[in-house]
Design an enzyme around this catalytic site. Structure first.
Site, PDB file in Angstrom:
ATOM      1  N   TYR A 180       0.827  -1.210   0.000  1.00  0.00           N
ATOM      2  CA  TYR A 180       0.000   0.000   0.000  1.00  0.00           C
ATOM      3  C   TYR A 180       0.858   1.255   0.000  1.00  0.00           C
ATOM      4  O   TYR A 180       0.517   2.255  -0.644  1.00  0.00           O
ATOM      5  CB  TYR A 180      -0.942  -0.006   1.200  1.00  0.00           C
ATOM      6  CG  TYR A 180      -2.036  -1.038   1.100  1.00  0.00           C
ATOM      7  CD1 TYR A 180      -2.875  -1.086  -0.012  1.00  0.00           C
ATOM      8  CD2 TYR A 180      -2.231  -1.980   2.107  1.00  0.00           C
ATOM      9  CE1 TYR A 180      -3.875  -2.040  -0.113  1.00  0.00           C
ATOM     10  CE2 TYR A 180      -3.237  -2.932   2.017  1.00  0.00           C
ATOM     11  CZ  TYR A 180      -4.052  -2.956   0.908  1.00  0.00           C
ATOM     12  OH  TYR A 180      -5.043  -3.897   0.807  1.00  0.00           O
ATOM     13  N   HIS A 273      -6.690 -14.985   7.156  1.00  0.00           N
ATOM     14  CA  HIS A 273      -6.485 -14.508   8.531  1.00  0.00           C
ATOM     15  C   HIS A 273      -7.799 -14.503   9.303  1.00  0.00           C
ATOM     16  O   HIS A 273      -7.835 -14.828  10.494  1.00  0.00           O
ATOM     17  CB  HIS A 273      -5.878 -13.103   8.518  1.00  0.00           C
ATOM     18  CG  HIS A 273      -4.542 -13.033   7.856  1.00  0.00           C
ATOM     19  ND1 HIS A 273      -3.949 -11.840   7.484  1.00  0.00           N
ATOM     20  CD2 HIS A 273      -3.663 -14.008   7.503  1.00  0.00           C
ATOM     21  CE1 HIS A 273      -2.784 -12.089   6.924  1.00  0.00           C
ATOM     22  NE2 HIS A 273      -2.585 -13.400   6.922  1.00  0.00           N
TER      23      HIS A 273
END
Length: 393
Positions: A180, A273
């Site tokens: 990012y 996750h």
């Protein structure tokens, strides 16, 4: 395992020295005034008042944690003298999740951004504003997830298999955060705006609101382990869901191939996750009550809906805000089903292009095209690798 006294000492040190604690105690009145892009003073004031509201909401949610919880009764948390060695495997389901995470490893350098800039300059101002602010949220949020893993979960959980997963998750969250940051660095040429985006937790009240909610769970001394598992399943399964969907909307339009490919990889990882959080919850003996789980999930849904329909509305990129709100409820229902609670919103997925994306606690996305991006042989059985002379040619 460290003694209970040492754990208490570590938590006390965290409460005094952790960077997240510093962020939590910062007054929202100290949010810097920014004049970049669309951050007009009126909008900043509006978002700041919203942040103040969620700060009170998050704190009150913590205070409601009154259910007795004894860590010594939890196999995941009780002292484990064998925690320094991996074999023999005791929790095969947790170990398989670790191996799946290991097989999906990737690096930033494998994402081609060369074609993105052409699309970036063709986007409307509103679209660039939306994408840059979503990336700013993502860049900060992965660091917050890691803060929780390092400061809380990795210290509390004592079974080796889960520690292996958390260790690998920390590495992958670092890759996500780097990705990012590289995207922001590539798209945003103005150094002042880049700095503004990299410091989103301090400069953007809408992002700060979400960050404060997550950070309050990390620093809480009253919320038990089960409640915090639920909260961070919500962070990775709900807080990320709308933003992932908005970027997949760009893919549907054939835009920003580098951004959308990295989004596929990261959303797959976050789906895994979230699955792992559900698995850890299923291993708990003392689980939070149904009402408590719903309360935490509803709070996360309200924050995410406000983020993408008011503070940073998806209509900036041509999406329907009402449908986005509905999609967030759909994702929350899927997570609640995985947690054994059942649906509370009963809404359908309004985005057909998101049908196969693993934001719902499922791992089917791992099986589709982008999911095939995995290290060869990592999740296969070593006994399958047999040399033979009778193969057909």
């Amino acid at each position: 395992m460290a003694s209970k006294e040492n754990i208490a000492d570590n938590m006390e040190k965290f409460s005094l020295k952790s960077p997240s604690k510093k962020i939590l105690t910062d007054s929202t009145n100290n949010v810097r005034k920014m004049s970049i892009g669309h951050e007009a003073n009126g909008q900043l004031a509006k978002e700041s008042s919203t942040v103040n509201g969620i700060g009170k909401s998050a704190n009150s949610l913590m205070e409601k944690s009154v259910t007795p919880f004894d860590p010594s009764l939890e196999p995941l948390l009780r002292e484990n003298p064998r925690r320094f060695v991996i074999f023999p495997i005791q929790y095969h389901d947790i170990w398989q999740m670790y191996k799946k995470a290991e097989a999906s490893f990737w690096t930033v350098e494998e994402v081609d951004l060369s074609k993105d800039l052409t699309d970036w300059h063709r986007l409307k101002d509103d679209e660039r504003h939306f994408i840059s602010h979503v990336l700013a949220f993502f860049a900060a949020s992965d660091g917050i997830v890691n803060e929780n893993l390092v400061e809380r979960f990795s210290q509390e959980v004592q079974i080796t298999e889960a520690r292996c997963f958390y260790g690998f998750q920390i590495a992958m969250e670092n890759v996500h955060s780097e990705m990012y940051s590289v995207l922001i660095d590539t798209y945003i040429r103005d150094p002042h705006q880049r700095e503004y985006l990299f410091n989103a937790i301090e400069t953007m009240p809408a992002v700060k609101r979400k960050a404060d909610w997550a950070l309050s769970w990390i620093s809480s001394k009253s919320a038990n382990f089960g409640e915090r598992i639920i909260a961070f399943a919500a962070v990775e399964g709900i807080f990320f869901s709308g933003s992932f969907a908005s970027i997949f909307w760009l893919k549907k339009r054939g835009l920003m191939p580098g951004l959308t490919f990295s989004n596929e990889l990261i959303s797959r990882d976050e789906g895994l996750h979230c699955d792992f959080a559900v698995l850890m919850f299923q291993h708990l003996v003392q689980r939070p009550k149904r009402e408590r789980i719903i309360e935490i999930i509803r709070d996360a849904v309200a924050i995410e809906q406000e983020f993408l329909t008011d503070a940073l509305p998806v209509n900036l990129i041509g999406m329907n805000c009402d449908l986005m709100s509905q999609y967030i409820e759909f994702v929350a229902d899927r997570l609640l089903v995985e947690l054994g609670v059942g649906k509370i919103y009963n809404t359908k997925n309004p985005f057909n292009f998101m049908e196969m994306i693993s934001l719902d606690g499922k791992t089917n996305f791992f099986e589709k095209k982008v999911g095939e991006y995995q290290r060869m042989g990592v999740v296969s059985n070593p006994l399958d690798n047999v040399f033979t002379l009778d193969a057909d040619f």
